[in-house]
Design a protein around this motif. Structure first.
Motif, PDB file in Angstrom:
ATOM      1  N   ARG A 181      34.385   1.080  -8.879  1.00  0.00           N
ATOM      2  CA  ARG A 181      35.480   0.584  -9.711  1.00  0.00           C
ATOM      3  C   ARG A 181      35.537   1.304 -11.068  1.00  0.00           C
ATOM      4  O   ARG A 181      36.582   1.348 -11.699  1.00  0.00           O
ATOM      5  N   VAL A 182      34.411   1.869 -11.519  1.00  0.00           N
ATOM      6  CA  VAL A 182      34.396   2.592 -12.793  1.00  0.00           C
ATOM      7  C   VAL A 182      34.579   4.092 -12.587  1.00  0.00           C
ATOM      8  O   VAL A 182      35.394   4.739 -13.250  1.00  0.00           O
ATOM      9  N   MET A 183      33.810   4.666 -11.647  1.00  0.00           N
ATOM     10  CA  MET A 183      33.788   6.121 -11.466  1.00  0.00           C
ATOM     11  C   MET A 183      34.666   6.610 -10.321  1.00  0.00           C
ATOM     12  O   MET A 183      35.169   7.726 -10.364  1.00  0.00           O
ATOM     13  N   GLY A 184      34.784   5.808  -9.272  1.00  0.00           N
ATOM     14  CA  GLY A 184      35.494   6.226  -8.073  1.00  0.00           C
ATOM     15  C   GLY A 184      34.608   7.076  -7.172  1.00  0.00           C
ATOM     16  O   GLY A 184      33.599   7.644  -7.597  1.00  0.00           O
ATOM     17  N   ALA A 185      35.002   7.176  -5.914  1.00  0.00           N
ATOM     18  CA  ALA A 185      34.232   7.955  -4.944  1.00  0.00           C
ATOM     19  C   ALA A 185      34.183   9.430  -5.321  1.00  0.00           C
ATOM     20  O   ALA A 185      33.160  10.103  -5.124  1.00  0.00           O
ATOM     21  N   ASP A 186      35.271   9.944  -5.870  1.00  0.00           N
ATOM     22  CA  ASP A 186      35.281  11.354  -6.257  1.00  0.00           C
ATOM     23  C   ASP A 186      34.241  11.642  -7.339  1.00  0.00           C
ATOM     24  O   ASP A 186      33.632  12.721  -7.365  1.00  0.00           O
ATOM     25  N   GLY A 187      34.024  10.679  -8.239  1.00  0.00           N
ATOM     26  CA  GLY A 187      33.019  10.859  -9.274  1.00  0.00           C
ATOM     27  C   GLY A 187      31.625  10.983  -8.691  1.00  0.00           C
ATOM     28  O   GLY A 187      30.814  11.812  -9.136  1.00  0.00           O
ATOM     29  N   ILE A 188      31.329  10.161  -7.674  1.00  0.00           N
ATOM     30  CA  ILE A 188      30.039  10.258  -6.982  1.00  0.00           C
ATOM     31  C   ILE A 188      29.942  11.598  -6.265  1.00  0.00           C
ATOM     32  O   ILE A 188      28.923  12.296  -6.330  1.00  0.00           O
ATOM     33  N   GLY A 189      31.021  11.950  -5.564  1.00  0.00           N
ATOM     34  CA  GLY A 189      31.015  13.193  -4.801  1.00  0.00           C
ATOM     35  C   GLY A 189      30.812  14.414  -5.674  1.00  0.00           C
ATOM     36  O   GLY A 189      30.117  15.356  -5.283  1.00  0.00           O
ATOM     37  N   GLU A 190      31.393  14.417  -6.868  1.00  0.00           N
ATOM     38  CA  GLU A 190      31.214  15.545  -7.778  1.00  0.00           C
ATOM     39  C   GLU A 190      29.750  15.705  -8.170  1.00  0.00           C
ATOM     40  O   GLU A 190      29.235  16.822  -8.244  1.00  0.00           O
ATOM     41  N   TYR A 231       3.088  23.654   1.722  1.00  0.00           N
ATOM     42  CA  TYR A 231       4.261  24.139   0.994  1.00  0.00           C
ATOM     43  C   TYR A 231       4.603  23.172  -0.135  1.00  0.00           C
ATOM     44  O   TYR A 231       4.211  21.991  -0.121  1.00  0.00           O
ATOM     45  N   LEU A 232       5.357  23.651  -1.085  1.00  0.00           N
ATOM     46  CA  LEU A 232       5.882  22.846  -2.177  1.00  0.00           C
ATOM     47  C   LEU A 232       7.356  22.546  -1.912  1.00  0.00           C
ATOM     48  O   LEU A 232       8.009  23.229  -1.122  1.00  0.00           O
ATOM     49  N   LYS A 233       7.850  21.526  -2.600  1.00  0.00           N
ATOM     50  CA  LYS A 233       9.227  21.100  -2.312  1.00  0.00           C
ATOM     51  C   LYS A 233       9.914  20.627  -3.585  1.00  0.00           C
ATOM     52  O   LYS A 233       9.358  19.858  -4.355  1.00  0.00           O
ATOM     53  N   PHE A 234      11.130  21.131  -3.778  1.00  0.00           N
ATOM     54  CA  PHE A 234      12.039  20.596  -4.786  1.00  0.00           C
ATOM     55  C   PHE A 234      13.074  19.730  -4.062  1.00  0.00           C
ATOM     56  O   PHE A 234      13.746  20.196  -3.143  1.00  0.00           O
ATOM     57  N   THR A 235      13.211  18.493  -4.481  1.00  0.00           N
ATOM     58  CA  THR A 235      14.325  17.658  -4.028  1.00  0.00           C
ATOM     59  C   THR A 235      15.227  17.459  -5.236  1.00  0.00           C
ATOM     60  O   THR A 235      14.888  16.714  -6.157  1.00  0.00           O
ATOM     61  N   LEU A 236      16.342  18.139  -5.254  1.00  0.00           N
ATOM     62  CA  LEU A 236      17.209  18.199  -6.427  1.00  0.00           C
ATOM     63  C   LEU A 236      18.290  17.121  -6.321  1.00  0.00           C
ATOM     64  O   LEU A 236      19.242  17.253  -5.571  1.00  0.00           O
ATOM     65  N   LEU A 237      18.115  16.047  -7.083  1.00  0.00           N
ATOM     66  CA  LEU A 237      19.109  14.979  -7.087  1.00  0.00           C
ATOM     67  C   LEU A 237      19.579  14.638  -8.500  1.00  0.00           C
ATOM     68  O   LEU A 237      20.215  13.613  -8.703  1.00  0.00           O
ATOM     69  N   ASN A 238      19.273  15.509  -9.449  1.00  0.00           N
ATOM     70  CA  ASN A 238      19.690  15.261 -10.822  1.00  0.00           C
ATOM     71  C   ASN A 238      20.692  16.323 -11.254  1.00  0.00           C
ATOM     72  O   ASN A 238      20.332  17.490 -11.427  1.00  0.00           O
ATOM     73  N   PRO A 239      21.953  15.954 -11.444  1.00  0.00           N
ATOM     74  CA  PRO A 239      22.951  16.943 -11.877  1.00  0.00           C
ATOM     75  C   PRO A 239      22.651  17.548 -13.244  1.00  0.00           C
ATOM     76  O   PRO A 239      23.230  18.575 -13.603  1.00  0.00           O
ATOM     77  N   GLU A 240      21.738  16.928 -14.009  1.00  0.00           N
ATOM     78  CA  GLU A 240      21.376  17.466 -15.317  1.00  0.00           C
ATOM     79  C   GLU A 240      20.340  18.578 -15.219  1.00  0.00           C
ATOM     80  O   GLU A 240      20.095  19.294 -16.192  1.00  0.00           O
ATOM     81  N   THR A 241      19.713  18.736 -14.053  1.00  0.00           N
ATOM     82  CA  THR A 241      18.779  19.840 -13.857  1.00  0.00           C
ATOM     83  C   THR A 241      19.576  21.147 -13.823  1.00  0.00           C
ATOM     84  O   THR A 241      20.641  21.223 -13.212  1.00  0.00           O
ATOM     85  N   THR A 242      19.053  22.182 -14.462  1.00  0.00           N
ATOM     86  CA  THR A 242      19.746  23.463 -14.550  1.00  0.00           C
ATOM     87  C   THR A 242      18.934  24.559 -13.858  1.00  0.00           C
ATOM     88  O   THR A 242      17.736  24.392 -13.612  1.00  0.00           O
ATOM     89  N   PRO A 243      19.556  25.704 -13.566  1.00  0.00           N
ATOM     90  CA  PRO A 243      18.777  26.841 -13.065  1.00  0.00           C
ATOM     91  C   PRO A 243      17.643  27.228 -14.007  1.00  0.00           C
ATOM     92  O   PRO A 243      16.580  27.670 -13.557  1.00  0.00           O
TER      93      PRO A 243
END
Length: 493
Positions: free
Chosen positions: A364-373, A455-467
């Motif tokens: 109701r605040v962000m919308g599905a498109d906001g999540i998808g982005e 092996y090591l693993k990155f699970t990237l779920l933070n949009p604030e993480t940068t290259p």
């Protein structure tokens, strides 16, 4: 002590206490400069054990001060851009607001007379998710505590539908003849569920994966045919849309075709990949999910919701009857005739939180498109990270990402110079690097085993993480691994 009960008389106390707690957390979030302090279990345990729970502090501020010492200061903060380890996401503010509301009102979603509008909100969100999946007009489902419970319930329904002697299914003499098919990269909860359902873990047939860690449909077809030929009963195929280790998505459309051919229940574990349902760029990676009989979704992974927030969806609402039990004191049968909507009729749980409110507030605040982005951003970041790893001679990266996971290992200069040739020593160097990084608190990464190697693993779920964050963490990993191998060579000389 009644002054601590939440009611109309204590509303001001509630407002003050919650505000004080929120201010503490907000201050912590604003000043946290690394994902973890590196505290050791032997250091933290005595501090917790020393607290006398039979001697209350009697004051909210004092309790928050104490909480700072035993929890807030040393918590692992998923919101930090260098937390790159497990399937834990930073959470969106509208969902946190929903959490605050649902805790205070404390609705229980088992019966209508305990939740009213909460029941209708949960049902609407189930319908919304089913529409996004494409399950059809007869679809239904219920919120759960997480992907493991969702998978368990889906396989319970599949078991009941495939029981020997049930109309339209192959007959047999015992549950021991039922078989579940899942890729060798599937979640451990598939085997755990088989054990809980009385099938035994050996009832799960492990299907090989291809180089991209996707189920091989040729191998699946072979196993289904062998199962029938040997007089066993194919109960379910579990396709994974987002494996835990690799983020790989099984070929859902091909698997759906085989399930239709053999008359087998198709379950899609989309606990991780459900974010694609809102994706603006990568939705096509779920092609074929609309043909599933059941689907697991974890909103608390790729929809950026607080734990817990999950659901199991089914194509045919009638199959949920296998989880139904009528108790006279809770949901007597007459309520069905009276069309009273009791969610406990569909659930493995009785008392159940109003977790759906968090997703409702988010939409109701962000919308599905906001999540998808947001989810598209982390998928794009993973592709950039894969290119960085592939171009860096210090690392060996395995699978080009389908979602937001990267699996790799460090191959330090001592290895490429052939000063070190023992693969086990390289394993130890990578394991050491992961532990040293965690102990430093500078970043948190995960680990796994592939073909017997670490092996090591990155699970990237933070949009604030940068290259730049990824590059910095890779440098730290390489530094720790090279230090370990250097010390190892010194010890050997």
């Amino acid at each position: 002590m009644r002054s601590h009960l939440l009611n109309g008389l204590t509303a001001e106390h509630y407002r003050h206490s919650v505000t004080e707690g929120v201010e503490r957390v907000a201050a912590k979030l604003a000043t946290t400069d690394r994902p973890f302090t590196g505290v050791q279990v032997d250091d933290l345990t005595p501090r917790v054990d020393a607290i006398d729970l039979d001697r209350p502090l009697g004051d909210t501020a004092a309790a928050l001060d104490e909480l700072e010492e035993v929890y807030l200061r040393d918590a692992v903060y998923f919101h930090h851009p260098r937390y790159l380890a497990h399937l834990n996401c930073p959470v969106v503010i509208p969902a946190v607001l929903g959490e605050a509301v649902l805790c205070a009102v404390n609705s229980s979603l088992d019966t209508w007379d305990q939740s009213a509008g909460g029941t209708l909100i949960e049902r609407r969100l189930i319908d919304w998710t089913a529409e996004r999946i494409g399950l059809g007009p007869a679809a239904d489902g219920v919120f759960t505590s997480g992907g493991s419970q969702s998978n368990l319930q889906a396989l319970l329904l599949a078991r009941e539908e495939a029981k020997p002697g049930r109309a339209g299914r192959r007959t047999g003499d015992a549950l021991g003849e039922l078989r579940v098919f899942a890729s060798e990269a599937s979640h451990f909860s598939v085997k755990k569920s088989a054990g809980l359902l009385g099938l035994g873990q050996d009832a799960v047939v492990s299907v090989p994966v291809d180089r991209d860690k996707r189920m091989q449909t040729v191998a699946l077809a072979h196993e289904l045919e062998r199962c029938r030929r040997e007089g066993q009963v194919p109960m379910a195929v579990v396709a994974t849309a987002g494996t835990t280790d690799f983020g790989s998505v099984d070929p859902l459309a091909e698997i759906a075709g085989l399930c239709a051919q053999y008359g087998v229940w198709m379950h899609v574990d989309a606990a991780y990949g459900c974010g694609l349902l809102a994706s603006l760029k990568y939705r096509d990676r779920l092609a074929g999910i609309e043909r599933a009989d059941s689907v697991t979704v974890d909103y608390h992974k790729s929809f950026f919701q607080p734990v817990s927030s999950s659901a199991v969806l089914v194509r045919d609402a009638a199959t949920l009857r296998h989880a139904t039990y009528h108790a006279d004191y809770l949901n007597p049968r007459r309520m069905v005739r009276e069309r009273i909507p009791n969610q406990v009729d569909k659930s493995l749980q009785t008392t159940r939180r109003f977790d759906a409110l968090k997703l409702w507030m988010t939409l109701r605040v962000m919308g599905a498109d906001g999540i998808g982005e947001l989810f598209d951003e982390v998928c794009d970041l993973a592709r950039e990270g894969w290119r960085m790893l592939a171009a860096d001679p210090r690392f060996d990266v395995l699978v080009e990402p389908s979602l937001s996971t990267l699996v790799f290992r460090c191959v330090p200069a001592a290895v490429t110079d052939r000063a070190v040739t023992d693969p086990a020593e390289i394993d130890r160097a990578n394991l050491y690097a992961r532990k040293a990084l965690f102990a430093s608190g500078d970043a948190v990464v995960a680990g796994t085993t592939v073909a017997g190697r670490h092996y090591l693993k990155f699970t990237l779920l933070n949009p604030e993480t940068t290259p730049a964050d990824i590059a910095a963490v890779l440098d730290l990993i390489a530094g720790h691994a090279e230090q370990y191998l250097g010390d190892s060579l010194d010890r050997a000389s």
